[in-house]
Design an enzyme around this catalytic site. Structure first.
Site, mmCIF file in Angstrom:
data_model
loop_
_atom_site.group_PDB
_atom_site.id
_atom_site.type_symbol
_atom_site.label_atom_id
_atom_site.label_comp_id
_atom_site.label_asym_id
_atom_site.label_seq_id
_atom_site.Cartn_x
_atom_site.Cartn_y
_atom_site.Cartn_z
ATOM 1 C CB CYS A 100 158.286 76.467 -38.863
ATOM 2 S SG CYS A 100 156.962 75.868 -38.824
ATOM 3 C CG HIS A 394 156.017 75.693 -32.998
ATOM 4 N ND1 HIS A 394 156.827 76.629 -33.738
ATOM 5 C CD2 HIS A 394 155.422 75.237 -34.711
ATOM 6 C CE1 HIS A 394 157.133 76.455 -34.952
ATOM 7 N NE2 HIS A 394 156.564 75.512 -35.886
ATOM 8 C CB CYS A 424 161.621 70.407 -38.357
ATOM 9 S SG CYS A 424 160.472 70.263 -37.281
HETATM 10 C C1 LIG Z 1 158.096 72.807 -38.639
HETATM 11 C C2 LIG Z 1 156.370 72.626 -37.290
HETATM 12 O O1 LIG Z 1 156.789 72.619 -36.751
HETATM 13 S S1 LIG Z 1 155.473 71.063 -37.943
HETATM 14 C C3 LIG Z 1 154.251 72.071 -36.648
HETATM 15 C C4 LIG Z 1 153.566 73.351 -36.899
HETATM 16 N N1 LIG Z 1 152.260 72.824 -35.938
HETATM 17 C C5 LIG Z 1 151.001 72.154 -35.984
HETATM 18 O O2 LIG Z 1 150.453 71.629 -37.117
HETATM 19 C C6 LIG Z 1 149.706 72.235 -35.665
HETATM 20 C C7 LIG Z 1 149.565 70.998 -34.803
HETATM 21 N N2 LIG Z 1 148.385 71.274 -34.054
HETATM 22 C C8 LIG Z 1 146.824 71.078 -34.282
HETATM 23 O O3 LIG Z 1 146.546 71.303 -35.099
HETATM 24 C C9 LIG Z 1 145.985 71.013 -33.091
HETATM 25 O O4 LIG Z 1 146.684 71.987 -32.224
HETATM 26 C C10 LIG Z 1 145.636 69.592 -31.978
HETATM 27 C C11 LIG Z 1 144.887 68.836 -33.744
HETATM 28 C C12 LIG Z 1 146.872 69.425 -32.081
HETATM 29 C C13 LIG Z 1 144.768 69.679 -31.146
HETATM 30 O O5 LIG Z 1 143.279 71.030 -31.465
HETATM 31 P P1 LIG Z 1 142.455 70.640 -30.460
HETATM 32 O O6 LIG Z 1 141.675 69.141 -30.820
HETATM 33 O O7 LIG Z 1 141.937 72.192 -30.663
HETATM 34 O O8 LIG Z 1 143.404 70.512 -28.953
HETATM 35 P P2 LIG Z 1 142.593 70.926 -27.673
HETATM 36 O O9 LIG Z 1 143.395 72.057 -27.418
HETATM 37 O O10 LIG Z 1 141.118 71.698 -27.898
HETATM 38 O O11 LIG Z 1 142.750 69.576 -26.650
HETATM 39 C C14 LIG Z 1 142.425 68.362 -27.340
HETATM 40 C C15 LIG Z 1 142.373 67.526 -25.339
HETATM 41 O O12 LIG Z 1 143.639 67.147 -25.378
HETATM 42 C C16 LIG Z 1 143.367 67.628 -24.363
HETATM 43 N N3 LIG Z 1 145.254 67.977 -23.588
HETATM 44 C C17 LIG Z 1 146.012 68.578 -24.718
HETATM 45 N N4 LIG Z 1 147.403 68.508 -24.389
HETATM 46 C C18 LIG Z 1 147.319 68.507 -23.452
HETATM 47 C C19 LIG Z 1 148.284 67.764 -22.209
HETATM 48 N N5 LIG Z 1 149.603 68.488 -22.983
HETATM 49 N N6 LIG Z 1 148.373 67.488 -21.489
HETATM 50 C C20 LIG Z 1 146.288 66.814 -20.470
HETATM 51 N N7 LIG Z 1 145.875 67.425 -21.480
HETATM 52 C C21 LIG Z 1 146.153 67.888 -22.660
HETATM 53 C C22 LIG Z 1 143.158 68.868 -24.153
HETATM 54 O O13 LIG Z 1 142.956 69.588 -22.471
HETATM 55 C C23 LIG Z 1 141.468 68.524 -24.977
HETATM 56 O O14 LIG Z 1 140.734 67.691 -23.977
HETATM 57 P P3 LIG Z 1 139.276 68.264 -23.810
HETATM 58 O O15 LIG Z 1 138.581 68.240 -25.067
HETATM 59 O O16 LIG Z 1 139.320 67.350 -22.365
HETATM 60 O O17 LIG Z 1 138.692 69.498 -23.454
#
Ligand SMILES: CC(=O)SCCNC(=O)CCNC(=O)[C@H](O)C(C)(C)COP(=O)(O)OP(=O)(O)OC[C@H]1O[C@@H](n2cnc3c(N)ncnc32)[C@H](O)[C@@H]1OP(=O)(O)O
Length: 437
Positions: A100, A394, A424
């Site tokens: 990242c 991201h 990070c």
């Molecule tokens: C160094 C670095 O940067 S490390 C970071 C690297 N990046 C990562 O690791 C990515 C991490 N993220 C992920 O793996 C995925 O996005 C996860 C696992 C967090 C979520 O994935 P999903 O389950 O597909 O998320 P999804 O978009 O379906 O959201 C789940 C629910 O939360 C809700 N939701 C998500 N964000 C919000 C929000 N801000 N406000 C309200 N509701 C929200 C969605 O609407 C959804 O609701 P629903 O089930 O009623 O439709």
């Protein structure tokens, strides 16, 4: 433990100006850009930059960019993209990769050559897609095919074919640490627990990220930082009507084995597709091309922590910025409070909050950083003032360019000042920088 023993050097020489930036709106994975490649996205970001700053047919010193997840055919993705832009094809280009931190590290590569006087201009960037991720063939299938190729008899050939197990067919990239097999989120959940970061604090932090990004869009802050792409004009993860009640209702997705898991899809960054880039150059090159420096990239630092605990203290996977920043501050002769803006990449709300907690913690600062007192608290009203990754999304390698361009613009709008950038990265690394105007 003294983390300041290693000498680090700010490259002497020419000042490195950030002259502008561009990105495409970021899109949630498997959404608007589901059928768009890294190559198309980075080319679009570069073309937008070329157009905005009249770089058509210009031979720049260098273009450096990268992607964390790349198709194997994209051997030098950046060069291929440059050839698809209106830049002079005589502009050299190459890929870098540092998880990242890629986009910011790419800017260091360009800026260090500028500072040394080897080039006078360049572009740094990054792109990623988790929608169009490369799939390799699984180890089991690969070994069976090799066996088939070497088989001498029909019986051997049949045996090779029968040894193929359907679960071995595909090798997909994982969003996790190869050494621990834990996802980034599950690693961060351990750190969040260690620093006692509450669900409420994470949700409130997320709420502010969305509200700040929405306001910045409404104020037109991104009008000269973003090129619309494939029907999107804004990041489609942004929820202007976000509510604390809805955030509080989301189920935990990481650290689910913890007694009180706190990390949800809301307070974690989503998997995202997108691309960004920034234009860098000397004052002289800027003047010759009718451009105005927005800010200067004055300090940079990269740190790594031992998240395996193999050789001593086991550190949180995403805690390297907690080490990189004080090291850079010491070299710059600054304190943590000497900044007008703090731009800390929001991998997860709890990652930013854990880092801030560490800097306020006496024993962490004394025992792990080797300081005589804590770095102290920052003024939270100066933190991620126009939103960050929780709201924007991201696309791993594109985050550095997004942050650099918007931070330089913030400083330019203010007229003078100083900003701290912190990102990070997987592998226990942290890439940080100081921008000044
Ligand atoms: C160094 C670095 O940067 S490390 C970071 C690297 N990046 C990562 O690791 C990515 C991490 N993220 C992920 O793996 C995925 O996005 C996860 C696992 C967090 C979520 O994935 P999903 O389950 O597909 O998320 P999804 O978009 O379906 O959201 C789940 C629910 O939360 C809700 N939701 C998500 N964000 C919000 C929000 N801000 N406000 C309200 N509701 C929200 C969605 O609407 C959804 O609701 P629903 O089930 O009623 O439709």
């Amino acid at each position: 433990m003294d983390n300041f023993q290693q000498p680090t050097h700010q490259p002497a020489g020419k000042k490195v100006a950030i002259l502008g930036g561009n990105r495409i709106p970021f899109a949630r994975s498997n959404g608007q850009y589901a059928n768009v490649s890294n190559s198309e996205m980075l080319t679009a970001a570069l073309n937008g930059l070329v157009e905005r700053y009249n770089l058509q047919d210009k031979r720049l010193g260098e273009v450096v960019a990268g992607a964390v997840i790349k198709l194997s055919r994209d051997i030098n993705l950046t060069r291929e993209c440059v050839l698809s832009t209106a830049l002079s094809p005589q502009t050299p280009a190459y890929d870098v990769s540092q998880a990242c931190g890629t986009g910011l590290q790419a800017a260091f590569a360009v800026s260090n050559k500028i500072a040394l006087g080897l080039i006078d201009s360049g572009i740094a960037g990054g792109v990623d897609t988790t929608s169009d991720a490369p799939l390799g063939i699984g180890d089991g299938l690969r070994k069976a095919l090799l066996k088939l190729n070497n088989a001498k008899t029909n019986k051997d050939r049949l045996q090779a074919l029968l040894s193929i197990n359907p679960k071995d067919l595909i090798d997909a990239p994982q969003n996790g640490e190869p050494r621990t097999k834990l996802s980034m989120g599950d690693h961060q959940a351990i750190t969040a627990l260690e620093w006692a970061i509450t669900r409420e604090a994470q949700d409130e932090f997320t709420f502010n990220s969305h509200k700040n990004l929405a306001r910045a869009y409404d104020e037109g802050f991104f009008d000269d930082l973003i090129t619309p792409f494939k029907g999107l004009t804004r990041d489609n993860n942004l929820r202007p009507d976000i509510s604390l009640e809805k955030l509080a209702s989301l189920k935990p997705v990481f650290g689910k084995k913890n007694a009180n898991p706190t990390m949800t899809a809301g307070n974690s960054t989503p998997l995202t597709d997108g691309a960004s880039c920034v234009l860098l150059g000397t004052d002289e090159w800027a003047a010759a091309n009718g451009l105005k420096p927005l800010a200067y990239l004055t300090y940079q630092e990269t740190a790594a922590v031992d998240f395996t605990g193999k050789k001593g203290v086991k550190e949180g996977l995403l805690m390297a910025p907690a080490y990189a920043v004080p090291r850079m501050l010491q070299r710059a002769g600054l304190t943590l409070q000497d900044f007008d803006y703090y731009e800390i990449h929001e991998a997860f709300a709890s990652q930013v909050l854990s880092t801030l907690a560490a800097w306020e913690d006496e024993s962490f600062c004394k025992e792990r950083l080797g300081l005589d007192k804590p770095l102290g608290a920052i003024d939270r009203s100066k933190l991620n003032v126009n939103g960050s990754s929780l709201a924007a999304g991201h696309p791993f390698a594109a985050t550095g360019g997004r942050i650099l361009a918007s931070t330089a613009k913030l400083l330019d709008q203010k007229g003078s000042g100083r900003a701290l950038i912190s990102i990070c990265a997987a592998g226990g690394q942290g890439v940080v920088a100081i921008l000044e105007k």
